[in-house]
Design a protein around this motif. Structure first.
Motif, PDB file in Angstrom:
ATOM      1  N   PHE A 215     111.649  30.320  44.457  1.00  0.00           N
ATOM      2  CA  PHE A 215     110.604  30.699  45.400  1.00  0.00           C
ATOM      3  C   PHE A 215     109.221  30.239  44.938  1.00  0.00           C
ATOM      4  CE2 PHE A 215     108.946  32.812  48.890  1.00  0.00           C
ATOM      5  CZ  PHE A 215     107.849  33.545  48.526  1.00  0.00           C
ATOM      6  N   GLN A 216     108.505  29.587  45.826  1.00  0.00           N
ATOM      7  CA  GLN A 216     107.119  29.206  45.549  1.00  0.00           C
ATOM      8  C   GLN A 216     106.214  30.187  46.273  1.00  0.00           C
ATOM      9  OE1 GLN A 216     105.874  26.440  43.719  1.00  0.00           O
ATOM     10  NE2 GLN A 216     107.975  26.391  42.969  1.00  0.00           N
ATOM     11  N   TYR A 217     105.357  30.866  45.526  1.00  0.00           N
ATOM     12  CA  TYR A 217     104.408  31.797  46.136  1.00  0.00           C
ATOM     13  C   TYR A 217     103.230  31.009  46.710  1.00  0.00           C
ATOM     14  CZ  TYR A 217     106.861  35.036  43.058  1.00  0.00           C
ATOM     15  OH  TYR A 217     107.822  35.756  42.405  1.00  0.00           O
ATOM     16  N   ALA A 218     102.596  31.551  47.735  1.00  0.00           N
ATOM     17  CA  ALA A 218     101.362  30.941  48.243  1.00  0.00           C
ATOM     18  C   ALA A 218     100.256  31.131  47.213  1.00  0.00           C
ATOM     19  CB  ALA A 218     100.971  31.596  49.566  1.00  0.00           C
ATOM     20  N   LEU A 219      99.408  30.114  47.047  1.00  0.00           N
ATOM     21  CA  LEU A 219      98.295  30.222  46.096  1.00  0.00           C
ATOM     22  C   LEU A 219      97.316  31.299  46.569  1.00  0.00           C
ATOM     23  CD1 LEU A 219      97.618  26.442  45.425  1.00  0.00           C
ATOM     24  CD2 LEU A 219      98.299  28.124  43.709  1.00  0.00           C
ATOM     25  N   PRO A 220      96.761  32.088  45.639  1.00  0.00           N
ATOM     26  CA  PRO A 220      95.834  33.142  46.037  1.00  0.00           C
ATOM     27  C   PRO A 220      94.495  32.572  46.500  1.00  0.00           C
ATOM     28  CG  PRO A 220      95.968  33.004  43.653  1.00  0.00           C
ATOM     29  CD  PRO A 220      96.986  32.054  44.183  1.00  0.00           C
ATOM     30  N   GLN A 221      93.965  33.127  47.576  1.00  0.00           N
ATOM     31  CA  GLN A 221      92.642  32.714  48.068  1.00  0.00           C
ATOM     32  C   GLN A 221      91.605  33.813  47.872  1.00  0.00           C
ATOM     33  OE1 GLN A 221      93.589  31.768  52.188  1.00  0.00           O
ATOM     34  NE2 GLN A 221      93.613  29.594  51.673  1.00  0.00           N
ATOM     35  N   HIS A 222      92.032  35.056  48.041  1.00  0.00           N
ATOM     36  CA  HIS A 222      91.111  36.210  47.991  1.00  0.00           C
ATOM     37  C   HIS A 222      91.569  37.252  46.985  1.00  0.00           C
ATOM     38  CE1 HIS A 222      89.283  34.997  51.816  1.00  0.00           C
ATOM     39  NE2 HIS A 222      90.495  34.813  52.276  1.00  0.00           N
ATOM     40  N   GLU A 223      92.453  36.880  46.072  1.00  0.00           N
ATOM     41  CA  GLU A 223      93.019  37.873  45.159  1.00  0.00           C
ATOM     42  C   GLU A 223      92.726  37.459  43.729  1.00  0.00           C
ATOM     43  OE1 GLU A 223      97.412  38.812  45.869  1.00  0.00           O
ATOM     44  OE2 GLU A 223      96.875  37.174  47.224  1.00  0.00           O
ATOM     45  N   TRP A 224      92.558  38.418  42.855  1.00  0.00           N
ATOM     46  CA  TRP A 224      92.317  38.132  41.447  1.00  0.00           C
ATOM     47  C   TRP A 224      93.392  37.206  40.874  1.00  0.00           C
ATOM     48  CZ3 TRP A 224      89.788  37.997  36.994  1.00  0.00           C
ATOM     49  CH2 TRP A 224      88.496  38.527  36.978  1.00  0.00           C
ATOM     50  N   CYS A 225      92.947  36.287  40.039  1.00  0.00           N
ATOM     51  CA  CYS A 225      93.828  35.228  39.536  1.00  0.00           C
ATOM     52  C   CYS A 225      93.281  34.697  38.203  1.00  0.00           C
ATOM     53  CB  CYS A 225      93.823  34.133  40.602  1.00  0.00           C
ATOM     54  SG  CYS A 225      94.541  32.594  40.086  1.00  0.00           S
ATOM     55  N   ILE A 226      94.156  34.327  37.298  1.00  0.00           N
ATOM     56  CA  ILE A 226      93.743  33.624  36.071  1.00  0.00           C
ATOM     57  C   ILE A 226      94.255  32.190  36.194  1.00  0.00           C
ATOM     58  CG2 ILE A 226      93.847  33.543  33.547  1.00  0.00           C
ATOM     59  CD1 ILE A 226      94.544  36.537  33.566  1.00  0.00           C
ATOM     60  N   ALA A 227      93.351  31.216  36.020  1.00  0.00           N
ATOM     61  CA  ALA A 227      93.735  29.801  36.104  1.00  0.00           C
ATOM     62  C   ALA A 227      93.548  29.156  34.731  1.00  0.00           C
ATOM     63  CB  ALA A 227      92.881  29.093  37.155  1.00  0.00           C
ATOM     64  N   LEU A 228      94.506  28.345  34.330  1.00  0.00           N
ATOM     65  CA  LEU A 228      94.523  27.788  32.970  1.00  0.00           C
ATOM     66  C   LEU A 228      94.544  26.268  33.015  1.00  0.00           C
ATOM     67  CD1 LEU A 228      97.196  30.296  31.626  1.00  0.00           C
ATOM     68  CD2 LEU A 228      94.712  30.444  31.356  1.00  0.00           C
ATOM     69  N   ASP A 229      93.567  25.670  32.350  1.00  0.00           N
ATOM     70  CA  ASP A 229      93.464  24.213  32.303  1.00  0.00           C
ATOM     71  C   ASP A 229      94.051  23.691  30.992  1.00  0.00           C
ATOM     72  OD1 ASP A 229      92.759  21.568  32.745  1.00  0.00           O
ATOM     73  OD2 ASP A 229      90.723  21.845  31.959  1.00  0.00           O
ATOM     74  N   ARG A 230      95.219  23.104  31.034  1.00  0.00           N
ATOM     75  CA  ARG A 230      95.881  22.468  29.886  1.00  0.00           C
ATOM     76  C   ARG A 230      95.950  23.388  28.651  1.00  0.00           C
ATOM     77  NH1 ARG A 230      92.111  18.676  28.494  1.00  0.00           N
ATOM     78  NH2 ARG A 230      90.743  20.058  29.642  1.00  0.00           N
ATOM     79  N   LEU A 231      96.259  24.642  28.858  1.00  0.00           N
ATOM     80  CA  LEU A 231      96.445  25.566  27.739  1.00  0.00           C
ATOM     81  C   LEU A 231      97.717  25.174  26.994  1.00  0.00           C
ATOM     82  CD1 LEU A 231      94.884  28.395  27.021  1.00  0.00           C
ATOM     83  CD2 LEU A 231      97.129  29.335  27.572  1.00  0.00           C
TER      84      LEU A 231
END
Lengths: 248, 248
Positions: free
Chosen positions: B97-113
Motif C-alpha cells: 500500500f502506498q499512502y498519499a503524501l501529507p499536505q496538511h499533517e505533521w511530517c518528518i522529511a529526511l534528505d539522504r539520511l
C-alpha cells in the motif's frame, strides 16, 4: 609499514581488556584524527596514508613526541574497527587525570547505559550544550570504546568523564536530580535549571529503583503516539534542551 | 529445522536487493516479533525456539496463514543479523500500500539520511509523538533494513513511510517547512505548530542547498558548547519536541 605485533596491539584496543593493558585507545578517521591532533595530548602513534601525512605536516610538527607511520589503505583497513576505509588512525594514551565530581554544576548521569552509540551521542549532547560533566555507573558502555569515540565526535576532548557508583555521586550532589521515567511529571512543568543532574537509565530496564528514589524529580516527555518509549540519547537531548538549553 | 536454501533466502533479506527480489523483510527478537504478531499482517514465516512457540501459542493461532518453524538457538544465530542470541525471527511481506503524501499533517522529511540507527530512532520519535508520516528521499537508509527495524521499535506498524523525491513532496506540501540548519533562527522563536514538515539532512553534508531554499523557515538549536553539531536523530527529537510536543 607496520609489523604483525603492532597490528595485534592496535586491534586489541577495541576491547576494554586491551585498552586497560596498554593504557591506550583508538581514534579513527580523518576528521577526528585532526581534531585530536589540534586539541589533544599524549598521542602515541599516527598511522596514515602518505597523502594524509603530507597534508597534515604542520599539525604533526606540533607533536614531536608522536611516532608517525606511513601505511597503505590496506594496512589501515587491517587495524581499523570500522567498515569504511580511512586515511588516518591515532593511538592515544588514556587520560590519567581524575576530575572532581560535580556538586553544583550541570551534569548528565547514566545508569548502566549499554549502547556505545547512545553513550557517544549523549557525550555529544553535553558537548553541544556546554555541559561539563558526564558520570557513568559501572556497567555502562566504556567511554573509550571506538564506537563511543566515533559517536562522540570530539566530546572526549571537552567533557569531563567520570565512572563511579551513582549512589556515591548522588550522595555528594548538591543540586536537583531529574530522573527520566515514564511515570514522571511532564517536563514542561519545570523551569530552566541553573544547575542540575539529569539521570538517564538503561535502554531496557530504565533507572535502578534504589537510584530512582534518590532523584528529587521524576520527569517524562509527553508523547501521545503508539511507541512505548524514545531512544535513550533522544530522550536525553530533549530533556537537556528543555531544562538547560535554549528551546524556550 | 530449516534447509540450506531457507538459510540463504533469509540471510539475503539483510540487503536491499534480497528484500526487493523476495518482497520480504526481517523482524528480529522476542519483543518485536510479538509486537508484529499482535498488530501486523502478512507474516510469512516464524522461526523460533520451542519454548518461545509454546509461550506464544495463542498469538500464533491468530495467524493461520503463517508457516511456523521450530529451530534451535544455533539455527537462529545462523540466520540473524544481530550478535546477541534471539528467541524468534519473522519473515514479513513488504507492504504494497502506498499512502498519499501529507499536505496538511505533521511530517518528518529526511534528505539522504545515511545511518540506519538514526532513521530507526527518527521513526520512533514520530511514533512517540504521534506524527503520522515520515518521508525519505532516495539515498536514505532503507526503511526495511534490519537495523532500522530494530531501532524503530515497532514504529513501522504505526507510521506511514514514504520514499519519494523531496522536491516533489515539498511542491505539493501546503504547510510550513522547518529545515534544521546550523545557520537557522533559534527554535525558541517559533510557537508550537498545528501542521508542519520538519526537514532533516544528511549526517555529514546537511540539507541539499536547492531543498533548503524551499524551506519556509531555517531553525537551529542554540548550543554554547564546543561541538560542531548534534546527532541527526537527537536534533530531530529536540525540534519535534519544541515545534510539536508538549515540552513548553
Amino acid at each position: 609499514m607496520i609489523s604483525k605485533s603492532q597490528v595485534k596491539d592496535i586491534r586489541s584496543l577495541s576491547s576494554v581488556k586491551g585498552r586497560q593493558e596498554q593504557h591506550r585507545y583508538l581514534v579513527e578517521g580523518d576528521k577526528l584524527s585532526r581534531e585530536w591532533l589540534h586539541q589533544g595530548k599524549n598521542i602515541c602513534h599516527v598511522l596514515a596514508t602518505s597523502s594524509w601525512l603530507r597534508e597534515q605536516e604542520a599539525l604533526l610538527q606540533q607533536h614531536p613526541e608522536t611516532l608517525i607511520h606511513e601505511v597503505t589503505p590496506d594496512e589501515l583497513a587491517r587495524v581499523s574497527t570500522q567498515k569504511t576505509p580511512h586515511d588516518a588512525l591515532l593511538v592515544v594514551a588514556l587520560p590519567d587525570f581524575q576530575y572532581a565530581l560535580p556538586q553544583h554544576e550541570w551534569c548528565i548521569a547514566l545508569d548502566r547505559l549499554q549502547d556505545p552509540g547512545n553513550l557517544g551521542s549523549i557525550l555529544r549532547i553535553a558537548d553541544w550544550f556546554g555541559i561539563g560533566h558526564v558520570v557513568c555507573s559501572p556497567g555502562c558502555a566504556n567511554f573509550f570504546n571506538p564506537k563511543v569515540i566515533a559517536a562522540g565526535m570530539g566530546a572526549h576532548l571537552r567533557v569531563a568523564l567520570h565512572e563511579t557508583s551513582l549512589e556515591a555521586f548522588l550522595a555528594q550532589c548538591q543540586m536537583p536530580v531529574f530522573a527520566a521515567a515514564l511515570q514522571g511529571t511532564p517536563i514542561s512543568q519545570f523551569p530552566k535549571q541553573k544547575a542540575a543532574t539529569l539521570l538517564i537509565g538503561n535502554e531496557s530496564t530504565g533507572i535502578y529503583p534504589a537510584l530512582l528514589q534518590r532523584a528529587t524529580h521524576k520527569v517524562h516527555i509527553p508523547g501521545g503516539g503508539g511507541a512505548e518509549s524514545l531512544n535513550a540519547a533522544v530522550s536525553a537531548g530533549i530533556l537537556v534542551a528543555a531544562l538547560f538549553g535554549g528551546i524556550r
